[in-house]
Motif scaffolding. Sequence first.
Motif, PDB file in Angstrom:
ATOM      1  N   ARG B 185       0.841  -1.209   0.000  1.00  0.00           N
ATOM      2  CA  ARG B 185       0.000   0.000   0.000  1.00  0.00           C
ATOM      3  C   ARG B 185       0.879   1.263   0.000  1.00  0.00           C
ATOM      4  O   ARG B 185       0.508   2.275  -0.602  1.00  0.00           O
ATOM      5  N   GLU B 188       1.770   1.953  -3.506  1.00  0.00           N
ATOM      6  CA  GLU B 188       0.627   2.518  -4.239  1.00  0.00           C
ATOM      7  C   GLU B 188       0.436   3.984  -3.880  1.00  0.00           C
ATOM      8  O   GLU B 188       0.202   4.825  -4.748  1.00  0.00           O
ATOM      9  N   SER B 409      -6.529   9.645   0.160  1.00  0.00           N
ATOM     10  CA  SER B 409      -7.085   8.510   0.901  1.00  0.00           C
ATOM     11  C   SER B 409      -8.009   9.044   1.979  1.00  0.00           C
ATOM     12  O   SER B 409      -7.864  10.174   2.446  1.00  0.00           O
TER      13      SER B 409
END
Lengths: 419, 412
Positions: B185, B188, B409
Amino acid sequence: MNQHDVLVVGTGLAGLSAAVRLAQSGARVRVLAKGVGATHLSGGTIDVLGYTPERVERPGEALAALPSGHPYARVGAARVAAALDWFKTQFSGGYTYTGSLEENLLLPTAIGVPKPTALAPVTMAGGDLRSVTEVMAVGFRGLKDFHPALLADGLSRTLPSVTARATELHLPVERRVEFNALGLARAFDQRDFRRTVITELTSRLRPGEVVAFPAALGIASPHDVWSELEHGLGRPVFEVPTLPPSVPGMRVFAVLRDALRRAGGSLLLNNVVVGAERSNGRVSSLRVRVGLREERHGADWIVIATGGFASGGLALDSDWTARETALGLPVAGVPEPGARRFEPQYFAAHPIARAGVAVDDRLRPVGADGFENVLVVGATLAGAEPWKEKSGDGLSLSTGHMAAELVLAESGATKEAIA
Amino acid sequence: MSDDVLGTLLMRDSLDHCVKCTICETFCPVANVTPLFPGPKYAGPQSERFRVADEASPDSSLDYCSGCGICTQVCPQGVHIAEINTQARAKLREKTGHKLRDRMIARPTLTGKLGTPAAPVANWTLSNPAFRLLVEKTMDIHRSAPLPTFAGRTFQRWARKHTSPASERRVAFFHGCGTNYYEPRLGEMTVELLEHNGIKVEVPKQDCCGLPLQSNGMFKDARGYAHRLAERLAPFAREGVDIVGTSTSCTLMLKREALEILEMGDDEALLAVSSRVYDICEYLLMLHARGELKTDFAAVEETVTYHAPCQQQGHGIGKPALDLMALIPGLNVVESTASCCGIAGTYGLKREKYDIAMKVGAGLFAEIAEATPDRVVCDSETCRWQIEHATGVRSVHPVEMLHRASGLSSPW
C-alpha cells in the motif's frame, strides 16, 4: 536549491552560538558541518582571557588593552560581556554558568595547575583556588584519564595556600575495554552508584576538606548529581575537567543543539563546504559536498566557523601556502617561504600560531573582494594564540554572537530600506 | 563524477585523519548500552592498524557493531568509521563462516517469495509463540523480534496492472523489498502522490539492493544484487530520469554505500544510478523548492512523533520529512531527539542482539510514550516495525501523511 536566511558553516562553539542566536531571533538558519565540533573536546569553561602573558585577574580590563591585530580588538569588552550574558541564559534547570568579565575564577586542571577562566558551570565553580584551602581529590580505579594523586600533588606544589591529598574508589563499574569520563558520568546518573560513592567517601574525609571529582558527575542531569553529592557529603564538591571525551563539553553541545532545534534551525552533518557561487560582490550559494554528491545551498548571509588548522578550517600545504578551506579566503600571518615557522621550544610563541583569516570591524574578511555577506568567526580568525592566552572559548562565543548581532542589525536595516 | 569524489572511495586512507578525539564513541548508540561493543574508535581506526590485509580481525567484538553509521556522521575529521568497520566485519565473517540465519534474513526477496503465496499460514506461524521459540532455538532469531507481516500480494503485481498517466515529468520508482512484500500500500500511495503532482511513475522490474547481505558480511552476493538492480535502473538514469525510493536505507545503498563499502566504483551502471537516486522526501522537497509540489493540503488534526532513522541521516540531507509535514495544516509534529531505534536492519532480529537493540531504542520508545502521538512517522520500514513492536503505536512512512493530506485517501 534550498534557500535560507543564514548558512553557518561549522558546529563548534562559534558556529552554534551564531546559529542559535540568529534562530532565536526568527532567522531561518541552517548549520552545515563536516562533523561534530570541538565542544566535545573543551573543558566546558568559557576561558575569555587567561594570560597576556601574565596571568589575568580582570579579563574585561585586560582584553581592552590588547593590540589592534587581536580579534578581541574587533569585538570589544562590551560585546564580549553581552555574549557571556546571552550564553548564561541558554542554561536552565540548575546546571547554570557563573562568573563574569569582572574577574577570572581560578580553577584546577587535572594536573593541579590553576587555570584562569571567566565562566564555569556551577558544578565546577566550587573549586575556585582563590578561596579553597583543603582538597580531597577523588579518583576511580580504571579511569585512565584522571589521576587524583597527580591533581593533589600539582595543587600542593603550585599553590602554597592549598593542602591537597588523594583517594581512589574501587567501585564496580560495568567492565569495558575503555573506561572513560563518559562511562563514569553514566554511572553517576544511577542513584545506587551515587549512594555507594557517598558511603565509601564519608569515612575518608576530614572536616574542612572540599572534594574534587573528575568532571563526570552525570550527563543526564548533572545538577541533581552534584547537589546530591554536596548534600550527602555535607561539603562543597566540584568537578575538574578530564581528557576527552569531555562531559561538560558534551553538555554545552547538547544545550546549544537543542536550543537550535527548538528555535527552528537545522543541523546537517557530513556536509563539507567546498566553494561558493558569487554575484554582485556577494556569495549567493555554497557548494557543498555530501557523500559522493555536490549540492547547492543558497542564503543571504554566510557565517564561516570552521575552526583553525586542527579542525580543518585552515589548511597549510607543503609549499607553505595556506588557505581557508570552505571559500578559499586569504590567510594572514603565514611566514614567508624560507622564514622561520616554528621556534624550537614547544611553549614558545611560534610564528605560524597567529595565522588565520583577518577581518574588519564587521567580521568581513580582509583582502578578498566578493564576500560582502560573509562573516568569519571563532578559531578561523587571525591574530590570536588561544592555547597560550586561554582565550579560545571567549573568542568563539563572542565572535559567533557578534556575527549574529551584525547580521540581525544589517538585515533589519536592509529590510527597512526596502520597505 | 569528479576525480575528487572518486577519491573518497579510498576510505582506508581516511584512517590517517583519526585524531582519537572520541567524539564517535560518545555518539555510538550500541557502545552506550552494552560493554560487548567497545565503541567505533576502538573497534575501528584503533584496531584497523592491527588488522593484517586479507586476514580477519582476532577481535570479534566488532560483530556487535550494528552498522547504524552514526560514527561516520559525527566524525569531525571525515573518517569513514562505519564503512571501514563493515568491511572488517565482513572479513571476520569470511573466517568464521555465515550462519544459516544470516543467510536467510539477508535475502528479503527469498523470504518474500516464499511467504507471499502462503501469507495467512506464514503470518499465523510467525506469530505463534511456540513456533517462534523453535525458530529461536534452531535459527537464533529472537522469539520476540519484530518480523514483518506478509501482505499476501506484491506491489509489483499492482504496478504491472497500473498505467501511470502520460506526463513530461517522469520518475522511476525503486520500491524495495519491504514495499513489495510487506507494505504494498505504501508503494501505491507513493505512485498516487507523485501522479497527483503531475509526474508519470515508471516501476521497473527490480530485486533487492543487497544491503542486508552487505550488513551481514556477504559482500560477493551483495555485489551481485547491487549490480543487477543497477542494471535495471541505469537506463532511466542515463536518460536523465530521476529515481526515487521510499526505503531510505536502500536508496542510501544505491547512492553511496555500495560504491564505498562494496568498492563498486568501477560499476558503470551503479555510478549512473548513484548520481540520480533520491530518497522520496528529499525529492518531494526539491519539487517544493522549485514550486512544483501541490501544497493545497487538507488539515490532518493529529499529533505525530517523527523519528529520522540513522540511515536516513546518512544521506546528509537533514530531515526533509519535517519540512514537508510542516506544510500540512493542523498536523502537530513532535521531533524525536533520540538517535536510533536499535533495529539497524537485521541486527535487532538476532537472538544475541535483540536485548541490545531494545536498550538502544529505549530513549526513543520513552519519548513516544510521553508524547502519546496518534502515530509515529519514520522513513525506514525496519525501524517502523521495531517502533510498533516496542511501543504499540502505529508507525507510517511520511508519504502516508502527505497522501492523506493530499486528499488521496480517506481519513483514518
